[in-house]
Design an enzyme around this catalytic site. Sequence first.
Site, PDB file in Angstrom:
ATOM      1  N   LYS A  79      48.804  34.892  51.224  1.00  0.00           N
ATOM      2  CA  LYS A  79      48.924  33.791  50.431  1.00  0.00           C
ATOM      3  C   LYS A  79      50.341  33.342  50.110  1.00  0.00           C
ATOM      4  O   LYS A  79      50.946  33.786  49.361  1.00  0.00           O
ATOM      5  CB  LYS A  79      48.191  33.860  49.074  1.00  0.00           C
ATOM      6  CG  LYS A  79      48.319  32.720  48.328  1.00  0.00           C
ATOM      7  CD  LYS A  79      47.549  32.988  46.841  1.00  0.00           C
ATOM      8  CE  LYS A  79      47.686  31.552  46.102  1.00  0.00           C
ATOM      9  NZ  LYS A  79      49.025  31.393  45.612  1.00  0.00           N
ATOM     10  N   SER A 106      50.158  36.935  47.144  1.00  0.00           N
ATOM     11  CA  SER A 106      50.965  35.844  46.287  1.00  0.00           C
ATOM     12  C   SER A 106      52.488  36.589  45.811  1.00  0.00           C
ATOM     13  O   SER A 106      53.254  37.070  46.778  1.00  0.00           O
ATOM     14  CB  SER A 106      50.260  35.511  44.950  1.00  0.00           C
ATOM     15  OG  SER A 106      50.850  34.300  44.677  1.00  0.00           O
TER      16      SER A 106
END
Length: 420
Positions: free
Chosen positions: A341, A316
């Site tokens: 991600k 992320s």
Amino acid sequence: MGQADAVTPRAEILEGKTSPASDIQMTVVEAWSIAKNLFVDPELNHADWDSLLRKTMAHVGTAATTDSAYAGIKAMLGNLGDPFTRFATPKEYESFRISNDGSLEGVGLMIASDPSTGSVVVLSPVEGGPAARAGIRKGDQLVKVDGLALSGVKGEEVAQKLRGKAGTTVRITIRRQGGETEQDIETQLLRETIVFSPVFATMLPPHLQRDGQLVHPAYIKLSSFSQNASADMHQAIDKMEEQGADEYILDLRDNPGGLVRAGLDVADMWLDGSLIPRTIVHTINRAGETSPIETAAARPLTKDPLVVLVNNNSASASEILAGALKDNARAALVGQQTFGKGRIQSVFELEDGSAMFVTVAKYLSPAYHAIDKIGIAPDVMCVPKMGDEAVSDPLTAEDPVRAIEQDSCVKAAERHLDGF
């Protein structure tokens, strides 16, 4: 993992108790509407969204408890096929807010559910916390909390059971792999108020490069992108500069992400946008439109050579930062392929104090490389060797600097820096 700019809850309800069905049905409509209008996939994964609303409203209308009603909302959102778009009960949302504030009452464990096995594993113990002091290690599997078996229990639910008022105790059982054998270890932990920094920084011993120049490397580990990550990173770089650092190793291994804004702020500290704006990341909205997010028009805190350590658990916001530094030729990546991600969530608080985490955009690296379900490849591959685990939490080591120096990927990073 993902964006999480949360606000203060407006109301609270007691979970597990009965509540007027109409109140929960209002929450269903709120959640349904947010997903319909803001979810990154306008096709809603080809789900019959109107039919799902009717079905969920009927379930909530007959649910005996709020827990059961909330389960219906979670099931509805599961039809979107996105594990990062989810519903959080008031209690779950409060836990999320606490964890992102940089302080909490608990035992100090970062945990996650292993999607392949369903087990709950330790990502890392919080430096200096009760779990770390008790010898809990990265990779340990949590199997019981206060005698309750955790098979099939989600990571967030386990985290709630571990948290509690400072001064209270919790008994946990972990399963540790030792070669071909497994060992179950039971221990009682005393909960504490844990105020922790996601940043650990230290100077490493100076060494001679191949050209004979003496260099002074600094090591900075960023474990998460919490509210205080940006400020703590700024202080760490300033401190290392004062101590004479002339090259840096930034360790993002096992960093699951957090606040996207914190990731962008940290990127600003390393990228030079004073003359030409540098792209940190490209976002793609639900209409398929791509927009760049660029650096502030400011000078970086340092222009010294930089290497970034990554692994399969760097996700992320970690991937936003790593991608920005790599594609702008600011740093080389050393380690393993990152998690993959490439989605950004926004958080919407609902009327009853619950919340919706909704994927509102996808992102690409500055060079338009896809990250979602792919990850970022390192420039230099480095697979950890036996004994490297100590560096995941330097403060738990008897000699933190020695533990860092012995890490095989830190050594690989230093070798790469010698080529700058």
